[in-house]
Scaffold this active site. Structure first.
Site, PDB file in Angstrom:
ATOM      1  N   SER A  70      -0.555   2.804   6.318  1.00 16.15           N
ATOM      2  CA  SER A  70      -0.679   3.307   7.684  1.00 16.15           C
ATOM      3  C   SER A  70       0.672   3.654   8.297  1.00 16.15           C
ATOM      4  CB  SER A  70      -1.446   2.305   8.548  1.00 16.15           C
ATOM      5  OG  SER A  70      -0.952   1.008   8.328  1.00 16.15           O
ATOM      6  N   HIS A  79      -1.025 -19.014 -12.821  1.00 20.06           N
ATOM      7  CA  HIS A  79       0.114 -18.317 -13.419  1.00 20.06           C
ATOM      8  C   HIS A  79       0.262 -17.037 -12.598  1.00 20.06           C
ATOM      9  CE1 HIS A  79       2.021 -17.471 -17.623  1.00 20.06           C
ATOM     10  NE2 HIS A  79       2.391 -16.454 -16.845  1.00 20.06           N
ATOM     11  N   HIS A 125       6.864   0.616   2.428  1.00 19.92           N
ATOM     12  CA  HIS A 125       7.025  -0.755   2.921  1.00 19.92           C
ATOM     13  C   HIS A 125       6.104  -1.711   2.169  1.00 19.92           C
ATOM     14  CE1 HIS A 125       3.529   0.856   4.973  1.00 19.92           C
ATOM     15  NE2 HIS A 125       3.131  -0.375   5.205  1.00 19.92           N
ATOM     16  N   ASN A 155       0.871  -1.173   0.000  1.00 24.35           N
ATOM     17  CA  ASN A 155       0.000   0.000   0.000  1.00 24.35           C
ATOM     18  C   ASN A 155       0.906   1.220   0.000  1.00 24.35           C
ATOM     19  OD1 ASN A 155      -2.018  -1.919   0.492  1.00 24.35           O
ATOM     20  ND2 ASN A 155      -1.965  -1.584   2.707  1.00 24.35           N
ATOM     21  N   PHE A 194     -22.458   1.478  -6.195  1.00 30.07           N
ATOM     22  CA  PHE A 194     -22.691   0.533  -7.295  1.00 30.07           C
ATOM     23  C   PHE A 194     -21.738  -0.658  -7.205  1.00 30.07           C
ATOM     24  CE2 PHE A 194     -22.026  -1.194 -11.537  1.00 30.07           C
ATOM     25  CZ  PHE A 194     -23.320  -1.507 -11.888  1.00 30.07           C
ATOM     26  N   HIS A 227       6.844   5.422   6.091  1.00 26.51           N
ATOM     27  CA  HIS A 227       8.016   4.892   5.397  1.00 26.51           C
ATOM     28  C   HIS A 227       7.560   3.802   4.414  1.00 26.51           C
ATOM     29  CE1 HIS A 227      12.507   4.381   5.448  1.00 26.51           C
ATOM     30  NE2 HIS A 227      12.127   3.332   4.719  1.00 26.51           N
ATOM     31  N   HIS A 243       5.095 -19.805 -17.931  1.00 28.01           N
ATOM     32  CA  HIS A 243       4.016 -20.340 -17.105  1.00 28.01           C
ATOM     33  C   HIS A 243       4.577 -20.885 -15.795  1.00 28.01           C
ATOM     34  CE1 HIS A 243       0.173 -22.153 -16.079  1.00 28.01           C
ATOM     35  NE2 HIS A 243       0.837 -23.233 -15.719  1.00 28.01           N
TER      36      HIS A 243
END
Lengths: 238, 238
Positions: free
Chosen positions: A65, A198, A70, A57, A213, A68, A144
């Site tokens: 949150s 894969h 990560h 994130n 929606f 730094h 693959h």
């Protein structure tokens, strides 16, 4: 069946507080990817874990949150709902066509050309044909393979380069962008799915809000075509 | 099967640009709810529509794209993924227990007391036992019924009151709150599910971000217990 067992690790990609992945050197990204694979390989030894997810994130709109930069790694005692749906989809396609759906996607994207952002010997990055979000991006290995953590040293270097270059382009189009990326890899320790799965990396830029929606239906409204998004990203100068 | 047919209507709840539902008079909310039912009843006449969803995005973090408060109504040519999952869950429970899962939830919530926010003759509002988000709220009719648009005049008045009072409490706890609500109702025009389904309204306050973990797994991290959320909401003075 779930049993209250799990692991959660936070991987610090670099000592630099203000550097995103795209700002790191290719060899720094390589070290980071190797660490993701090493921690995965280690956690798999615990047979109670059935799924390992590596995700990131970046920026507050993406739910980061810690400030730094990560990456997070979670080990779960079951294959989670969304992973299971994807695997069942791949399985249904495999039963129908006797081919991997992701290998077919790669062939189709290379033939169509217009959604591809970058290619190298081992990977392609593209805006998927059915994108849920504007500027959604997939980075997919040509080879693959069900497991991310099985990538070779040469593939790791190629992934570091395409990840850096793809994120650089995205961040040049959108200043101060928040985004998530998630590595989708096959279930582990006896769970089914690895033969027709894969692994791939999905980048989800936070440009629009998920609203009523989407929550009610599970369908996504995307105001930007993947062809247009890819065109913008391709046009970015290094 | 989908066929590119649909309807999308925007319902303006009141002429007041700055009034949320909670600021309207109970009889104004009643008129609004009647309008939602009337439009649903009208659209159902088109047998190509299989699902009708009434939902509301309030505030920019909830994805509201028009500033004037409004509700949306979409008619779809298929039962959407998320609705189907909920219906299949209700069906599985019905096959197992020979009872409606929502009727059982109501009995359990009334017995437990600690997650209930408000009750009246026809409805209860509560923070669900397995909340996905902090301060998630359900408003559920006590009477088993698959269709929202079948509510009687007396039930409409009771729903207007509990919706107003529940949203008022929520907005006193969180200033400038963005939220979505979605009315979950059974599929229409020959689709299965109505006998074991029980319509309800779900309120989703936008207090946290959906991040990589949720996107990858379909599991939700909720830092606030529903008991604590209900305690805060109950304590709000009118």
């Amino acid at each position: 069946m779930s049993n209250g067992i799990g692991a959660h690790e936070v991987l610090i990609e670099s000592p630099y507080h203000n550097k995103d992945i795209s700002d790191l050197l290719p060899q720094e990204i390589e070290s980071y990817l190797k660490m993701c694979c090493m921690r995965t390989a280690d956690l798999i030894k615990d047979s109670r874990f059935k799924y390992i997810m590596v995700f990131r994130n970046y920026g507050s709109a993406a739910g980061a949150s810690l400030e730094h930069p990560h990456t997070q790694l979670v080990a779960l005692p079951m294959v989670p709902k969304n992973a299971l749906e994807e695997i069942h989809g791949a399985q249904a396609y495999y039963n129908y066509r006797e081919r991997c759906i992701y290998c077919d996607i790669i062939r189709q994207e290379i033939a169509d050309k217009e959604r591809i952002i970058l290619e190298n010997k081992y990977f392609i990055s593209f805006c998927p044909f059915v994108s849920r979000f504007p500027f959604e991006i997939m980075i997919m290995p040509r080879q693959h393979s069900g497991y991310f953590y099985h990538i070779s040293a040469e593939e790791t270097a190629a992934l570091a380069q395409i990840l850096k270059d793809t994120l650089s382009k995205l961040k040049k189009v959108f200043v101060n962008l928040s985004y998530n990326y998630i590595i989708h890899s096959a279930p582990i320790n006896g769970e089914v799915g690895v033969e027709y799965y894969h692994w791939h990396l999905e980048i989800m830029p936070k440009l629009t809000q998920v609203a009523g929606f989407e929550w009610g239906t599970g369908f996504y409204l995307d105001p930007t075509s993947p062809e247009l998004a890819a065109q913008y990203l391709k046009a970015v100068k290094d």
